[in-house]
Design a protein around this motif. Structure first.
Motif, PDB file in Angstrom:
ATOM      1  N   ASP A 199      -8.823   1.705  -1.267  1.00 27.54           N
ATOM      2  CA  ASP A 199      -8.951   0.157  -1.023  1.00 27.54           C
ATOM      3  C   ASP A 199      -8.116  -0.462  -2.239  1.00 27.54           C
ATOM      4  N   SER A 200      -8.193  -0.120  -3.546  1.00 27.50           N
ATOM      5  CA  SER A 200      -7.915  -0.598  -4.600  1.00 27.50           C
ATOM      6  C   SER A 200      -6.221  -0.288  -4.579  1.00 27.50           C
ATOM      7  N   GLU A 201      -5.798   0.723  -4.234  1.00 26.47           N
ATOM      8  CA  GLU A 201      -4.378   1.073  -4.151  1.00 26.47           C
ATOM      9  C   GLU A 201      -3.815   0.048  -3.031  1.00 26.47           C
ATOM     10  N   PHE A 202      -4.504  -0.221  -1.937  1.00 22.57           N
ATOM     11  CA  PHE A 202      -3.851  -1.140  -1.016  1.00 22.57           C
ATOM     12  C   PHE A 202      -3.571  -2.389  -1.606  1.00 22.57           C
ATOM     13  N   GLN A 203      -4.786  -2.899  -2.300  1.00 18.13           N
ATOM     14  CA  GLN A 203      -4.771  -4.101  -3.105  1.00 18.13           C
ATOM     15  C   GLN A 203      -3.571  -4.322  -4.031  1.00 18.13           C
ATOM     16  N   LEU A 204      -3.113  -3.278  -4.765  1.00 12.40           N
ATOM     17  CA  LEU A 204      -2.126  -3.241  -5.627  1.00 12.40           C
ATOM     18  C   LEU A 204      -0.962  -3.183  -5.089  1.00 12.40           C
ATOM     19  N   PHE A 205      -0.780  -2.614  -3.743  1.00 12.61           N
ATOM     20  CA  PHE A 205       0.629  -2.463  -2.989  1.00 12.61           C
ATOM     21  C   PHE A 205       0.747  -3.950  -2.440  1.00 12.61           C
ATOM     22  N   LYS A 206      -0.193  -4.670  -2.041  1.00  8.92           N
ATOM     23  CA  LYS A 206      -0.029  -5.891  -1.468  1.00  8.92           C
ATOM     24  C   LYS A 206       0.564  -7.081  -2.481  1.00  8.92           C
TER      25      LYS A 206
ATOM     26  N   PHE B 188       9.909  -0.796  -6.304  1.00  7.02           N
ATOM     27  CA  PHE B 188       8.633  -0.158  -6.165  1.00  7.02           C
ATOM     28  C   PHE B 188       8.561   1.160  -6.831  1.00  7.02           C
ATOM     29  N   PRO B 189       7.202   1.391  -7.317  1.00  8.99           N
ATOM     30  CA  PRO B 189       6.799   2.688  -7.802  1.00  8.99           C
ATOM     31  C   PRO B 189       6.965   3.588  -6.810  1.00  8.99           C
ATOM     32  N   THR B 190       6.900   5.000  -7.143  1.00  5.34           N
ATOM     33  CA  THR B 190       6.712   5.916  -6.453  1.00  5.34           C
ATOM     34  C   THR B 190       5.271   6.060  -5.665  1.00  5.34           C
ATOM     35  N   THR B 191       5.030   6.715  -4.824  1.00  4.17           N
ATOM     36  CA  THR B 191       3.600   6.917  -4.479  1.00  4.17           C
ATOM     37  C   THR B 191       2.659   7.456  -5.197  1.00  4.17           C
ATOM     38  N   ILE B 192       2.966   8.359  -5.901  1.00  2.00           N
ATOM     39  CA  ILE B 192       2.164   8.944  -7.110  1.00  2.00           C
ATOM     40  C   ILE B 192       1.849   7.990  -8.111  1.00  2.00           C
ATOM     41  N   GLU B 193       2.854   7.264  -8.545  1.00  2.00           N
ATOM     42  CA  GLU B 193       2.860   6.222  -9.721  1.00  2.00           C
ATOM     43  C   GLU B 193       1.644   5.291  -9.237  1.00  2.00           C
ATOM     44  N   LEU B 194       2.077   4.739  -7.905  1.00  2.00           N
ATOM     45  CA  LEU B 194       1.077   3.607  -7.393  1.00  2.00           C
ATOM     46  C   LEU B 194      -0.337   3.821  -7.476  1.00  2.00           C
ATOM     47  N   ALA B 195      -0.538   5.245  -6.692  1.00  2.00           N
ATOM     48  CA  ALA B 195      -1.878   5.665  -6.738  1.00  2.00           C
ATOM     49  C   ALA B 195      -2.481   6.009  -8.033  1.00  2.00           C
ATOM     50  N   ASN B 196      -1.910   6.487  -8.947  1.00  2.00           N
ATOM     51  CA  ASN B 196      -2.608   6.845 -10.285  1.00  2.00           C
ATOM     52  C   ASN B 196      -2.982   5.449 -10.885  1.00  2.00           C
TER      53      ASN B 196
ATOM     54  N   LYS C 269       0.981   9.324   1.936  1.00  2.00           N
ATOM     55  CA  LYS C 269       1.095  10.270   0.672  1.00  2.00           C
ATOM     56  C   LYS C 269      -0.293   9.714  -0.133  1.00  2.00           C
ATOM     57  N   SER C 270      -0.908   8.390   0.173  1.00  2.00           N
ATOM     58  CA  SER C 270      -1.949   7.935  -0.767  1.00  2.00           C
ATOM     59  C   SER C 270      -3.353   8.789  -0.491  1.00  2.00           C
ATOM     60  N   LEU C 271      -3.724   9.178   0.328  1.00  2.00           N
ATOM     61  CA  LEU C 271      -4.997  10.059   0.771  1.00  2.00           C
ATOM     62  C   LEU C 271      -4.690  11.344   0.077  1.00  2.00           C
ATOM     63  N   GLU C 272      -3.815  12.035  -0.022  1.00  2.00           N
ATOM     64  CA  GLU C 272      -3.250  13.413  -0.519  1.00  2.00           C
ATOM     65  C   GLU C 272      -3.590  13.316  -1.958  1.00  2.00           C
ATOM     66  N   HIS C 273      -2.656  12.039  -2.531  1.00  2.00           N
ATOM     67  CA  HIS C 273      -2.795  11.788  -4.089  1.00  2.00           C
ATOM     68  C   HIS C 273      -4.273  11.556  -4.472  1.00  2.00           C
ATOM     69  N   HIS C 274      -5.227  10.876  -3.862  1.00  2.00           N
ATOM     70  CA  HIS C 274      -6.535  10.529  -4.327  1.00  2.00           C
ATOM     71  C   HIS C 274      -7.493  11.860  -4.246  1.00  2.00           C
TER      72      HIS C 274
END
Length: 391
Positions: A213-220, A175-183, A258-263
């Motif tokens: 929403d896009s990050e959630f899709q990518l995470f899934k 799994f990527p880090t939370t900031i890498e996933l968000a970016n 962490k998702s909300l903070e990153h965005h």
């Protein structure tokens, strides 16, 4: 996405051929022309005819058009080729037709051929809806006022999925880090739907929700890839099952937190706001965002009226009290949340403790009406910070 917009996009995707244009003064008759009716670009004759019109003659055909998936007109598509005229028009809508008025100038007209004699048409009159339509179908501004090329249909979602797949293949770790996933989720969405800084600045509330929403899709996508085979195999013990389940749940919670903070950080960067995130204040507390900087906060000579604090929590019905002592120099604590709806009693208590809620604009209606004027949207909050930093 509203119902009419969604139906317009689906109709284009499912149609034999589709067309779009901005409604002009010439269409409505506001220019003083001899006839009102939608002017159709010469190169778009295939929308209605098998062959183009021939100069020196007129030709027409009658069709049934269903507007906004609500009512129908028996309309006439005609080529005027006699005399000095050389143009195509769509006419005959009935006296009560609502989309050929002065206020429709600038709206987007979408016409879709369903069968040889049956069409669907939609009129989009909101900037957000028009931009969403163009983005969803990946239509360039240069392709408005003409046939929508087939290669532009259904490509935005496909590009997003392709981008997710490419990112998944590039991962070296589980799994990527939370900031890498968000970016990466944000970049995939922006590139697929043509989202620019100008669009983000015009509607930060909407784009923030799209990114989340896009990050959630990518995470899934990543989660399903990593765990499908494990879940389908047998667990030797209940403890092994529990450990796997807890691992999945804890990772989900960590990402969401962490998702909300990153965005939000990216939104603030787009607006060139000065801020510091996770700056240590009193008692080793770490507010999510301090404006303008952490250094300003710790400078006793800096005007306290220009200091702003923003906490971010996906839900806050109970956890809002955690922010009360995060920045002692700042009386009013701003709290951004994705919570939809909070009781009047809880809101009263929040405001008694000088907590000001900030929510995405689409969520505002979920709160009790007497409190809505006191709740800021993200756009409101950004304007407040910009004003403060301009003083």
């Amino acid at each position: 996405m509203n119902d009419i917009l969604n139906k317009a996009i689906q109709s284009v995707q499912q149609s034999e051929i589709a067309f779009c244009k901005y409604i002009t003064a010439n269409d409505t008759g506001a220019t003083g022309g001899h006839q009102a009716g939608y002017h159709i670009h010469k190169k778009s004759w295939k929308l209605f005819f098998d062959q183009p019109g021939i100069k020196g003659t007129n030709k027409d055909r009658f069709i049934t058009i269903r507007w906004q998936d609500s009512f129908e007109t028996e309309s006439r598509f005609i080529y005027y080729g006699v005399g000095t005229r050389d143009e195509y028009r769509l006419t005959r809508y009935g006296k009560a037709f609502p989309f050929l008025r002065d206020e429709n100038i600038g709206d987007l007209l979408v016409i879709c051929k369903i069968t040889s004699d049956n069409y669907q048409a939609f009129v989009l009159n909101c900037d957000d809806d028009i931009e969403e339509f163009l983005a969803a179908l990946n239509i360039s501004s240069t392709n408005i006022n003409g046939i929508i090329p087939k290669q532009f249909q259904q490509t935005a979602e496909d590009k997003l999925i392709d981008c997710f797949t490419a990112f998944l293949k590039s991962l070296k770790l589980d799994f990527p880090t939370t900031i890498e996933l968000a970016n990466n989720a944000r970049n995939c969405y922006n590139n697929s739907y043509g989202i620019t800084s100008k669009i983000i600045q015009a509607r930060p509330d909407v784009e923030l929700l799209k990114w989340i929403d896009s990050e959630f899709q990518l995470f899934k996508v990543i989660e399903n890839d990593r765990y499908t085979s494990r879940i389908q195999s047998h667990f030797k013990t209940v403890e092994e099952l529990v450990i796997t389940a807890n691992t999945i749940l804890n990772r989900r919670k960590s990402r969401a937190g962490k998702s909300l903070e990153h965005h939000l950080s990216e939104i603030f960067n787009t607006f060139n706001l000065a801020y510091t995130s996770q700056q240590i204040t009193e008692g080793n507390k770490k507010p999510d965002f301090l404006f303008p900087t952490g250094e300003s906060y710790h400078n006793p000579k800096f005007d306290e009226k220009k200091l702003i604090m923003l906490a971010s929590k996906t839900t806050c019905k109970d956890r809002w009290r955690q922010i009360l002592n995060e920045a002692d120099r700042i009386k009013t604590k701003h709290l951004f949340t994705l919570q939809q709806g909070i009781s009047s009693n809880q809101l009263k208590e929040m405001y008694q403790h000088n907590v000001c809620l900030v929510v995405p604009k689409p969520y505002l209606d979920s709160f009790p009406k007497p409190f809505r004027e006191r709740i800021l949207t993200l756009d409101n909050f950004i304007n407040f910070v910009r004003y403060t930093q301009s003083q």
